[in-house]
Design a protein around this motif. Structure first.
Motif, PDB file in Angstrom:
ATOM      1  N   PRO A 118       0.808  -1.232   0.000  1.00  0.00           N
ATOM      2  CA  PRO A 118       0.000   0.000   0.000  1.00  0.00           C
ATOM      3  C   PRO A 118       0.839   1.280   0.000  1.00  0.00           C
ATOM      4  O   PRO A 118       0.393   2.311  -0.503  1.00  0.00           O
ATOM      5  N   ILE A 119       2.043   1.220   0.545  1.00  0.00           N
ATOM      6  CA  ILE A 119       2.910   2.398   0.567  1.00  0.00           C
ATOM      7  C   ILE A 119       3.395   2.719  -0.838  1.00  0.00           C
ATOM      8  O   ILE A 119       3.500   3.884  -1.220  1.00  0.00           O
ATOM      9  N   TYR A 120       3.672   1.675  -1.636  1.00  0.00           N
ATOM     10  CA  TYR A 120       4.096   1.882  -3.020  1.00  0.00           C
ATOM     11  C   TYR A 120       2.946   2.397  -3.881  1.00  0.00           C
ATOM     12  O   TYR A 120       3.147   3.155  -4.806  1.00  0.00           O
ATOM     13  N   GLU A 121       1.721   1.988  -3.545  1.00  0.00           N
ATOM     14  CA  GLU A 121       0.567   2.304  -4.378  1.00  0.00           C
ATOM     15  C   GLU A 121       0.025   3.719  -4.160  1.00  0.00           C
ATOM     16  O   GLU A 121      -0.528   4.306  -5.083  1.00  0.00           O
ATOM     17  N   SER A 122       0.150   4.247  -2.923  1.00  0.00           N
ATOM     18  CA  SER A 122      -0.344   5.607  -2.655  1.00  0.00           C
ATOM     19  C   SER A 122       0.357   6.169  -1.421  1.00  0.00           C
ATOM     20  O   SER A 122       1.090   5.465  -0.737  1.00  0.00           O
ATOM     21  N   ASP A 123       0.041   7.419  -1.133  1.00  0.00           N
ATOM     22  CA  ASP A 123       0.633   8.039   0.052  1.00  0.00           C
ATOM     23  C   ASP A 123      -0.340   8.039   1.242  1.00  0.00           C
ATOM     24  O   ASP A 123      -0.148   8.762   2.212  1.00  0.00           O
ATOM     25  N   ALA A 124      -1.369   7.200   1.180  1.00  0.00           N
ATOM     26  CA  ALA A 124      -2.403   7.171   2.221  1.00  0.00           C
ATOM     27  C   ALA A 124      -1.827   6.803   3.590  1.00  0.00           C
ATOM     28  O   ALA A 124      -2.135   7.460   4.600  1.00  0.00           O
ATOM     29  N   ILE A 125      -0.985   5.785   3.647  1.00  0.00           N
ATOM     30  CA  ILE A 125      -0.412   5.375   4.932  1.00  0.00           C
ATOM     31  C   ILE A 125       0.489   6.470   5.476  1.00  0.00           C
ATOM     32  O   ILE A 125       0.451   6.788   6.668  1.00  0.00           O
ATOM     33  N   GLU A 126       1.276   7.080   4.614  1.00  0.00           N
ATOM     34  CA  GLU A 126       2.152   8.170   5.051  1.00  0.00           C
ATOM     35  C   GLU A 126       1.333   9.305   5.667  1.00  0.00           C
ATOM     36  O   GLU A 126       1.685   9.851   6.714  1.00  0.00           O
ATOM     37  N   LYS A 127       0.223   9.649   5.042  1.00  0.00           N
ATOM     38  CA  LYS A 127      -0.640  10.711   5.575  1.00  0.00           C
ATOM     39  C   LYS A 127      -1.226  10.327   6.928  1.00  0.00           C
ATOM     40  O   LYS A 127      -1.303  11.155   7.839  1.00  0.00           O
ATOM     41  N   ILE A 128      -1.634   9.071   7.065  1.00  0.00           N
ATOM     42  CA  ILE A 128      -2.193   8.587   8.329  1.00  0.00           C
ATOM     43  C   ILE A 128      -1.139   8.656   9.430  1.00  0.00           C
ATOM     44  O   ILE A 128      -1.404   9.113  10.543  1.00  0.00           O
ATOM     45  N   VAL A 129       0.081   8.216   9.112  1.00  0.00           N
ATOM     46  CA  VAL A 129       1.178   8.222  10.085  1.00  0.00           C
ATOM     47  C   VAL A 129       1.491   9.651  10.517  1.00  0.00           C
ATOM     48  O   VAL A 129       1.632   9.950  11.712  1.00  0.00           O
ATOM     49  N   ARG A 130       1.580  10.569   9.567  1.00  0.00           N
ATOM     50  CA  ARG A 130       1.876  11.971   9.907  1.00  0.00           C
ATOM     51  C   ARG A 130       0.768  12.591  10.748  1.00  0.00           C
ATOM     52  O   ARG A 130       1.024  13.269  11.730  1.00  0.00           O
ATOM     53  N   LYS A 131      -0.469  12.354  10.343  1.00  0.00           N
ATOM     54  CA  LYS A 131      -1.624  12.916  11.056  1.00  0.00           C
ATOM     55  C   LYS A 131      -1.674  12.411  12.504  1.00  0.00           C
ATOM     56  O   LYS A 131      -2.018  13.162  13.419  1.00  0.00           O
ATOM     57  N   ALA A 132      -1.296  11.150  12.720  1.00  0.00           N
ATOM     58  CA  ALA A 132      -1.346  10.552  14.057  1.00  0.00           C
ATOM     59  C   ALA A 132      -0.129  10.905  14.907  1.00  0.00           C
ATOM     60  O   ALA A 132      -0.099  10.597  16.092  1.00  0.00           O
ATOM     61  N   GLY A 133       0.869  11.530  14.313  1.00  0.00           N
ATOM     62  CA  GLY A 133       2.087  11.834  15.063  1.00  0.00           C
ATOM     63  C   GLY A 133       2.900  10.587  15.345  1.00  0.00           C
ATOM     64  O   GLY A 133       3.662  10.531  16.305  1.00  0.00           O
ATOM     65  N   ALA A 134       2.731   9.574  14.510  1.00  0.00           N
ATOM     66  CA  ALA A 134       3.469   8.316  14.662  1.00  0.00           C
ATOM     67  C   ALA A 134       4.780   8.413  13.894  1.00  0.00           C
ATOM     68  O   ALA A 134       5.060   9.425  13.249  1.00  0.00           O
ATOM     69  N   ARG A 135       5.576   7.372  13.985  1.00  0.00           N
ATOM     70  CA  ARG A 135       6.816   7.362  13.223  1.00  0.00           C
ATOM     71  C   ARG A 135       7.087   5.964  12.677  1.00  0.00           C
ATOM     72  O   ARG A 135       6.644   4.971  13.253  1.00  0.00           O
ATOM     73  N   ILE A 136       7.815   5.928  11.598  1.00  0.00           N
ATOM     74  CA  ILE A 136       8.174   4.663  10.975  1.00  0.00           C
ATOM     75  C   ILE A 136       9.492   4.196  11.590  1.00  0.00           C
ATOM     76  O   ILE A 136      10.477   4.936  11.601  1.00  0.00           O
ATOM     77  N   LEU A 137       9.484   2.963  12.108  1.00  0.00           N
ATOM     78  CA  LEU A 137      10.676   2.412  12.747  1.00  0.00           C
ATOM     79  C   LEU A 137      11.533   1.608  11.778  1.00  0.00           C
ATOM     80  O   LEU A 137      12.754   1.623  11.876  1.00  0.00           O
ATOM     81  N   GLU A 138      10.872   0.872  10.888  1.00  0.00           N
ATOM     82  CA  GLU A 138      11.621  -0.010   9.989  1.00  0.00           C
ATOM     83  C   GLU A 138      10.836  -0.230   8.704  1.00  0.00           C
ATOM     84  O   GLU A 138       9.615  -0.355   8.737  1.00  0.00           O
ATOM     85  N   ILE A 139      11.574  -0.269   7.612  1.00  0.00           N
ATOM     86  CA  ILE A 139      10.983  -0.576   6.312  1.00  0.00           C
ATOM     87  C   ILE A 139      11.769  -1.735   5.727  1.00  0.00           C
ATOM     88  O   ILE A 139      12.988  -1.693   5.670  1.00  0.00           O
ATOM     89  N   THR A 140      11.057  -2.786   5.317  1.00  0.00           N
ATOM     90  CA  THR A 140      11.689  -3.910   4.630  1.00  0.00           C
ATOM     91  C   THR A 140      10.986  -4.088   3.291  1.00  0.00           C
ATOM     92  O   THR A 140      10.040  -3.366   2.975  1.00  0.00           O
TER      93      THR A 140
END
Length: 180
Positions: free
Chosen positions: A97-119
């Motif tokens: 889903p991250i490759y397909e759109s920026d929806a997850i990125e927007k959700i993460v930013r809006k929630a004040g969360a952070r990405i710990l690891e990408i594989t």
């Protein structure tokens, strides 16, 4: 009326104490909503942070019972308003889903969360907050089929300027000195 209380239990690190503590709740048929154990600010003293939903009278009885346990130094209970608290949650979502759109990125930013690891297969996201906040992020991310989810127990400190156990220990030491 039942409401949420945070019970803090202080002790030295003794084997089997956690079992004895949980038995107090089991005997009274009280469900533990959250349990966290950690060292405290006082060297050699450990702090159990226990969240329950119960009446204040029943909570007071439980705290009194906990203080009767041999290895427990002191126990207190507080309302949520008397404490500063957080939980941490980790979410593993598929990478597609991250490759397909920026929806997850927007959700993460809006929630004040952070990405710990990408594989190549997944992304791990971290969110710190109250249970309602971490649960809301789970529900948002679950639209993308969360693969794994975990939330920690509550970590909490009082709004008091000093640790209440410190006051208890000073009073106890003064009493013991007066016996000499």
């Amino acid at each position: 009326m039942k409401k949420e209380f945070i019970i803090t239990v202080y002790s030295e690190n003794h084997i089997g104490l956690l079992t004895r503590i949980t038995i107090v709740f089991t005997r009274r048929k009280i469900n533990i909503e959250s349990l966290t154990v950690s060292e405290s600010a006082i060297k050699g003293i450990y702090k159990f942070t226990i969240v329950i939903k119960e009446t204040e009278a029943q909570t007071q009885k439980v705290v009194n019972q906990l203080e009767k346990l041999i290895d427990v130094l002191k126990a207190f209970y507080h309302t949520n308003e008397e404490m500063i608290y957080q939980e941490i949650a980790l979410y593993k979502v598929p990478i597609e889903p991250i490759y397909e759109s920026d929806a997850i990125e927007k959700i993460v930013r809006k929630a004040g969360a952070r990405i710990l690891e990408i594989t190549k297969d997944y992304v791990v996201i971290e969110r710190t907050g109250h249970k309602e906040e971490t649960q809301a992020l789970f529900e948002e991310l679950n639209k993308f089929h969360v693969m794994q989810f975990i939330r920690s127990g509550r970590v909490a400190i009082t709004r008091d300027p000093i640790e209440r156990l410190s006051e208890f220990l000073k009073e106890r030491d003064a009493f013991l000195d007066s016996l000499d």
